[in-house]
Design an enzyme around this catalytic site. Structure first.
Site, mmCIF file in Angstrom:
data_model
loop_
_atom_site.group_PDB
_atom_site.id
_atom_site.type_symbol
_atom_site.label_atom_id
_atom_site.label_comp_id
_atom_site.label_asym_id
_atom_site.label_seq_id
_atom_site.Cartn_x
_atom_site.Cartn_y
_atom_site.Cartn_z
ATOM 1 C CG LEU A 1 11.462 -29.117 9.872
ATOM 2 C CD1 LEU A 1 12.538 -29.770 9.082
ATOM 3 C CD2 LEU A 1 11.792 -27.737 9.881
ATOM 4 C CG HIS A 2 8.362 -35.797 9.897
ATOM 5 N ND1 HIS A 2 8.912 -36.661 10.489
ATOM 6 C CD2 HIS A 2 8.039 -35.676 8.565
ATOM 7 C CE1 HIS A 2 9.319 -37.350 8.939
ATOM 8 N NE2 HIS A 2 8.587 -36.807 8.006
ATOM 9 C CB ALA A 3 10.470 -36.904 14.327
ATOM 10 C CD GLU B 1 8.245 -37.356 4.721
ATOM 11 O OE1 GLU B 1 8.109 -37.909 5.825
ATOM 12 O OE2 GLU B 1 8.587 -35.905 4.641
#
Length: 89
Positions: free
Chosen positions: A17-19, A89
Site C-alpha cells: 500500500l504505497h503511494a 502494482e
C-alpha cells in the site's frame, strides 16, 4: 441513527500500500459521504487521508479491516472492498 458496515479484505499478494495504490483507495473513499476507517493490525487511518493510509505500512497480503459509517456506508464499503481487491502494482 447512521448506518454502519464493516468488512475485511486482503491486499493482493503482489501489492504494497504505497503511494499509487493508497491514492486509488483514498480517491475511492472520497467519493462517499460516509466516514471510512482502515485498520491494519493495530493501526488505524482515515481512508480519506493519503498520509494516514500510507502510515499504515500495509504490505502484500495484509488483511485490512474497513469500517464505514453514514447513509451510504454499505455502498462505500462495497466500492472500497472492490478497490482493494483490484489493486495492481
Amino acid at each position: 441513527m447512521p448506518a454502519s458496515a464493516e468488512s475485511v479484505v486482503r491486499l493482493p499478494a503482489d501489492v504494497d500500500l504505497h503511494a499509487r495504490p493508497a491514492a486509488r483507495l483514498v480517491r475511492t473513499a472520497m467519493g462517499f459521504d460516509a466516514t471510512v476507517q482502515v485498520f491494519a493490525a493495530d493501526r488505524r487511518a482515515d481512508a480519506k487521508s493519503l498520509l494516514g493510509v500510507l502510515a499504515l505500512g500495509a504490505r502484500r497480503g495484509t488483511a485490512l479491516r474497513l469500517s464505514a459509517e453514514g447513509h451510504d456506508a454499505d455502498v462505500a464499503l462495497h466500492a472500497l472492498v472492490s478497490c482493494v481487491a483490484g489493486l495492481v502494482e
